[in-house]
Design an enzyme around this catalytic site. Sequence first.
Site, PDB file in Angstrom:
ATOM      1  N   ASP A 475       0.868  -1.134   0.237  1.00 38.09           N
ATOM      2  CA  ASP A 475       0.011   0.041  -0.046  1.00 38.09           C
ATOM      3  C   ASP A 475       1.025   1.130   0.054  1.00 38.09           C
ATOM      4  O   ASP A 475       1.985   1.133   0.248  1.00 38.09           O
ATOM      5  CB  ASP A 475      -0.910  -0.117   1.477  1.00 38.09           C
ATOM      6  CG  ASP A 475      -2.193   0.446   1.014  1.00 38.09           C
ATOM      7  OD1 ASP A 475      -2.324   1.340   0.116  1.00 38.09           O
ATOM      8  OD2 ASP A 475      -3.123   0.485   1.844  1.00 38.09           O
ATOM      9  N   ASP A 537     -10.456   2.055  -3.472  1.00 41.94           N
ATOM     10  CA  ASP A 537     -10.950   1.941  -2.289  1.00 41.94           C
ATOM     11  C   ASP A 537     -12.455   2.053  -2.285  1.00 41.94           C
ATOM     12  O   ASP A 537     -13.156   1.586  -1.274  1.00 41.94           O
ATOM     13  CB  ASP A 537     -10.508   3.043  -1.134  1.00 41.94           C
ATOM     14  CG  ASP A 537      -9.087   2.438  -0.589  1.00 41.94           C
ATOM     15  OD1 ASP A 537      -8.717   1.246  -0.634  1.00 41.94           O
ATOM     16  OD2 ASP A 537      -8.583   3.312  -0.097  1.00 41.94           O
TER      17      ASP A 537
HETATM   18  C1  DGJ Z   1      -5.888   1.627   1.646  1.00 38.19           C
HETATM   19  C2  DGJ Z   1      -6.339   0.543   0.942  1.00 38.19           C
HETATM   20  O1  DGJ Z   1      -6.478   0.808  -0.365  1.00 38.19           O
HETATM   21  C3  DGJ Z   1      -7.145  -0.495   2.026  1.00 38.19           C
HETATM   22  O2  DGJ Z   1      -7.687  -1.424   0.841  1.00 38.19           O
HETATM   23  C4  DGJ Z   1      -6.619  -0.736   3.198  1.00 38.19           C
HETATM   24  O3  DGJ Z   1      -5.715  -1.551   2.749  1.00 38.19           O
HETATM   25  C5  DGJ Z   1      -6.204   0.747   3.764  1.00 38.19           C
HETATM   26  N1  DGJ Z   1      -5.346   1.236   3.060  1.00 38.19           N
HETATM   27  C6  DGJ Z   1      -5.463   0.099   5.069  1.00 38.19           C
HETATM   28  O4  DGJ Z   1      -4.991   1.172   5.635  1.00 38.19           O
END
Ligand code: DGJ
Length: 719
Positions: A475, A537
């Site tokens: 991430d 997201d």
């Molecule tokens: C952003 C990601 O896109 C989510 O899927 C998740 O992993 C969160 N970060 C976790 O902090």
Amino acid sequence: MSITYHVQSNVFQLDGKNSTYLIGVYDNRFLTSLYYGKKLEILNPSRLMVTRELGFSPSPHEDFYKRYVSLDTLPSECPSFGYGDFRIPAITIEQNDGSRCLDLRYAGYEILTKKPSIKGIPSLKEDDNCDTLKIILKDKLTKVEVNLYYNVYNDRDVITRHMIIRNKGDEKINITKAMSCSFDLRDNNFNLLQLIGCHCEERHIEVTPLRHGISKIESRRGSSSHMLNPFFALLRKDTTEDVGEVYGINLVYSGSYEGTIEVDQRHTTRVQMGISSFDFSWPLDVKESFETPEVVMVYSNGGLNGMSQQFHNLYNDCLLKKQYYHPIVVNNWEATYFGFDEEKLDKLISSAKGLGIETFVLDDGWFGKRNNDESSLGDWYVNKEKLPHGLEGVAEMCKKNGLKFGLWFEPEMISEDSDLYRAHPDYAIKIPNRPHLYSRCQLVLDLSRKEVCDYIIDAISKVVDKLDISYIKWDFNRNISETYSKQLTHKYVLGLYYVLETLTKKYPKIMIEGCSGGGGRFDPAMLYYTPQIWTSDDSDAIERLYIQYGTSLVYPPTTMVGHVSVTPNHQTGRVTPFKTRGIVAMSANFGYELNPQVLTEQEREMVKDQTKTYRNLKKVIYNSDFYRLRNPFGGKDCAWSFVRKDKKEVYVMYVRILNSATNEFDWLVLKGLDSKKIYVNVETNEKFSGSELMSAGILLPRHPYDFNGIMYHFKEDKE
Ligand code: DGJ
């Protein structure tokens, strides 16, 4: 051979399958763009090399009597600054004495049989039929040499380009702009298509008429960004999904970039793409060189779908690594967020047993004292309060339930409240003497420094070496704001590639899923290391139609990740049918973003069905041509299909957005089938000819409610 040098006329002809690119050397001095478009045979290419006088356009010194010679009106393959061309330059440098003038003259060429790699930056592999043209340009005064590389994929309509700048003089110079490509098109009769967005709304399609002056897409964020993907296309005004000319440009780079189009006073169009020149300056010592990232240029005369299929096939064949297994996952992020412990995970993992799910991915919150997003990034050791038996305990739970184990990291970040920050506050990117900024309460590690990169490699290795892990989610949840030097963002990206190169070589079996708050770094260079990317997201099935549709313009559906999440959806509050959520998520690498414990018995059965369906669908998806059938932007529905390369099997995904009461006759017409084959609908056994499906289509049923999703599966009838 797809590269021909016409000696008489001093013209290079680069031929793809259906396209031609012509480069001329005007008067043995200036490298000019002559033609880019439909394949042609040309009797006298020098006919295309024309100049006409234009007031206020300066001529080179030696052309005093020839007012018609001006770099301001000649189309150029590598325009520089300060020698008469007032349009945007592709390269700018500063000399010690403050001069920024560069007079680049043609100095020769080579045809290479091997596609060169680019130092420290991922680039595409060659395929079986690829040739490279290297053109050398020189500035007599500074002794700066520029090498332009054109890799021609002879069986496709793809040219990739990059540039190397070499300081062969005896003084240090500063490069302030270095584009990966620049070329001039002969007119301006285009629309400009770009992929715009933001966090939770990535890669929406925007098409606007191309206007005079400069149009620009760019990221100044240190990443390729949610906001504007490093891609744009120029479309003829009458181009549609299936017919018409398109020029698609995509940069193989993950940092700040710019893509610029300038329509000039003679209505010609200059096209450029490369590293962002905003706040950029790269000192180049004597004998040093600078290499730009690669840009991919696709030409299609078969509309947008034709362009997309070119990108998809190219990236499948020459970019994406094949050694990875892409499992059906269940990820705990939306199921628990930070609020999990061993007991909760145990229940979640055991409830996934028997559903056909293959891997459990433990998301954010397993390390340091990370109970919210305010701390612990950088402290990659397990939180024993939450997980007393460590990650080994979680791995054991997975094993017991027949699942593989995947783990989330955010390696490039550091929290102020972390042991790492307390020990190495200097590892974070900051501007000396100024209070630093926060974004999601965190700072970015300075990957322009080798010791910081090595710390990341070491920290991840320590965790991975102890576990039987098959999957990492990588991430990246903030952008770089405090760019304390003009080299920082590019050096950062080089550091990131060094880290990823080292780790992917060290752990060749671990598949890394890319992520940047969803799809904030969805670019070909990241895909080289992370062959699938969490697309957004926003997991709402309806929002995902737009996001996945837009993303598919450039990137193969096999690079996207789609998960079924609960309703009401956490991002939009929308309630959509479970089936529809499955259909949309199955159009990408499939998985679940929920706690299977919350599923009803009926939903559990549906999950079993979905994972079973997906296993067959996956074989098709990974070996198919993708067709967009209905455009959700401005439309009432969305549809696409995966047609197996041998045209023997087809999956069609259809989603109606808002329903209406009209009970209309709505025929969905398919594409890309074999008109002579007979196809059978696997569910109903009804038979259709390929030509019927592609002309008359299938009658869609009356939709019972909003957000109705339908999946059709056709196979060639064997009888
Ligand atoms: C952003 C990601 O896109 C989510 O899927 C998740 O992993 C969160 N970060 C976790 O902090």
